[in-house]
Design an enzyme around this catalytic site. Structure first.
Site, PDB file in Angstrom:
ATOM      1  CD  GLU A   1      -8.926  -8.965  -3.414  1.00  0.00           C
ATOM      2  OE1 GLU A   1      -9.697  -8.456  -2.592  1.00  0.00           O
ATOM      3  OE2 GLU A   1      -7.833  -9.500  -3.086  1.00  0.00           O
TER       4      GLU A   1
ATOM      5  CG  HIS B   1      -5.605  -5.879  -0.081  1.00  0.00           C
ATOM      6  ND1 HIS B   1      -6.849  -5.789   0.491  1.00  0.00           N
ATOM      7  CD2 HIS B   1      -5.714  -6.752  -1.109  1.00  0.00           C
ATOM      8  CE1 HIS B   1      -7.685  -6.568  -0.172  1.00  0.00           C
ATOM      9  NE2 HIS B   1      -7.017  -7.164  -1.160  1.00  0.00           N
TER      10      HIS B   1
ATOM     11  CG  ASN C   1      -3.497  -2.136   6.920  1.00  0.00           C
ATOM     12  OD1 ASN C   1      -3.243  -1.990   5.727  1.00  0.00           O
ATOM     13  ND2 ASN C   1      -4.641  -2.628   7.341  1.00  0.00           N
TER      14      ASN C   1
ATOM     15  CE1 TYR D   1      -9.448  -2.568  -0.469  1.00  0.00           C
ATOM     16  CE2 TYR D   1      -8.533  -0.869  -1.885  1.00  0.00           C
ATOM     17  CZ  TYR D   1      -8.354  -1.916  -1.004  1.00  0.00           C
ATOM     18  OH  TYR D   1      -7.079  -2.311  -0.655  1.00  0.00           O
TER      19      TYR D   1
ATOM     20  CE  LYS E   1      -4.061  -1.956   2.317  1.00  0.00           C
ATOM     21  NZ  LYS E   1      -4.908  -1.823   3.517  1.00  0.00           N
TER      22      LYS E   1
END
Length: 140
Positions: free
Chosen positions: A128, A117, A114, A51, A11
């Site tokens: 995905e 993913h 974080n 998303y 990310k």
């Protein structure tokens, strides 16, 4: 346990801090192989589409803006039980709850930032992976 493929995203918070190599090394050290990888900069529309399952949740707008804020590295990991192994290596979403040695414990800035993913099921992994990669790009 069967050989699986899963999507992994490094990310914006992690790419901005130049942690890509350290994160990939953790996956490889855990026995996962990178069979496809590319660095991209998602538009807000692309992040929103990826998303879309979270569209009704309060954090959706913030998530989309974050994912479009800096480049990301999307990759396909392959290995025995790759989905569960990837999630184990990533650690809990909240870095305060993540086990020592996991990516999120070591590198995440917060629950929102974080660092990684990962797909949470075979169905999610298939969807995905297809979002970011054509079959010709998967070289295992």
């Amino acid at each position: 346990m069967a050989t699986e493929r899963t999507l992994s995203i490094i990310k914006p918070d992690a790419t901005k801090r130049n942690l890509t190599g350290k994160i990939v090394a953790k996956f490889e050290d855990a026995g996962l192989r990178v069979i496809a990888s590319k660095r991209i900069h998602l538009t807000a529309a692309q992040a929103g589409e990826f998303y879309a399952e979270h569209k009704e949740r309060g954090f959706y707008g913030e998530l989309v803006a974050y994912m479009a804020s800096e480049p990301v590295v999307v990759q396909v990991l392959e290995g025995e039980g790759a989905i569960a192994k990837n999630r184990e290596v990533m650690g809990a979403t909240d870095p305060a709850q993540a086990d020592a040695g996991t990516i999120r414990k070591e590198f995440a800035l917060s629950k929102a930032e974080n660092s990684v993913h990962g797909s949470d099921s075979p169905a999610s992994a298939a969807r995905e992976i297809a979002f970011f990669f054509s079959g010709l790009e998967l070289v295992g």
